[in-house]
Design a protein around this motif. Sequence first.
Motif, short mmCIF file in Angstrom:
data_model
loop_
_atom_site.label_atom_id
_atom_site.label_comp_id
_atom_site.label_asym_id
_atom_site.label_seq_id
_atom_site.Cartn_x
_atom_site.Cartn_y
_atom_site.Cartn_z
N LEU A 5 100.71 59.98 104.45
CA LEU A 5 100.92 60.23 103.02
C LEU A 5 101.03 58.85 102.17
O LEU A 5 100.58 58.92 101.36
CB LEU A 5 102.33 60.94 102.98
N GLU A 36 97.60 57.47 101.82
CA GLU A 36 96.84 58.50 100.70
C GLU A 36 97.40 58.00 99.36
O GLU A 36 96.78 57.67 98.41
CB GLU A 36 97.28 59.85 100.79
N TYR A 37 98.80 57.71 99.25
CA TYR A 37 99.66 57.23 97.79
C TYR A 37 98.96 55.88 97.64
O TYR A 37 98.63 55.61 96.37
CB TYR A 37 100.93 57.05 98.33
N ARG A 55 95.94 54.70 98.26
CA ARG A 55 94.45 55.01 98.12
C ARG A 55 93.79 54.33 99.33
O ARG A 55 92.81 53.52 99.03
CB ARG A 55 94.07 54.34 96.75
N PRO A 93 92.90 56.86 106.01
CA PRO A 93 94.12 57.59 106.82
C PRO A 93 94.07 56.76 107.83
O PRO A 93 93.36 55.84 108.41
CB PRO A 93 93.67 58.94 106.99
#
Length: 155
Positions: A24, A27-28, A30, A33
């Motif tokens: 997460l 993802e936050y 950018r 993963p």
Amino acid sequence: MSDSPVVRHAERADLPRVAELAALHAEYERAAPPAADLAERLAVLLFGTPAPRLRCLVAALPDGEVVGYATCAPELSTWDGREYLHMDCLFLLPGHRGLGLGVLLMDAVADEARTLGLDAVQWQTPTWNEGAIRFYDRLGAEGRQKVRYSLSVRH
């Protein structure tokens, strides 16, 4: 069980959750993963040697749910000629920001530095992450602008 959130060292059983939070976090920010086997990789770094280099702290709610984490490791400053603690990650789930857990995590990271005999913590955050910048400024941290580079070295 405590009626207040706690920050504690991660245990092996926390690592799947830390890996979820790291995904997460990526993802936050950018970013790509993390590796699919991140929990296993972290287990080696945290528990695989008698003197692990990586430290991982987790923020847990009174019911035990882990809602944030911070990782850090000693690094060397050539200019200062000594080690400092590099905080690689600090992340809280969005619904748990602004409630004091970030301060608890930062205090725990500073305690890690003191435990290791280090007198500084350094980290970076994206220039667009205004919430994090305001948070770190409120703590009294000094921002220094640099461009972060990464060079993949393949075998």
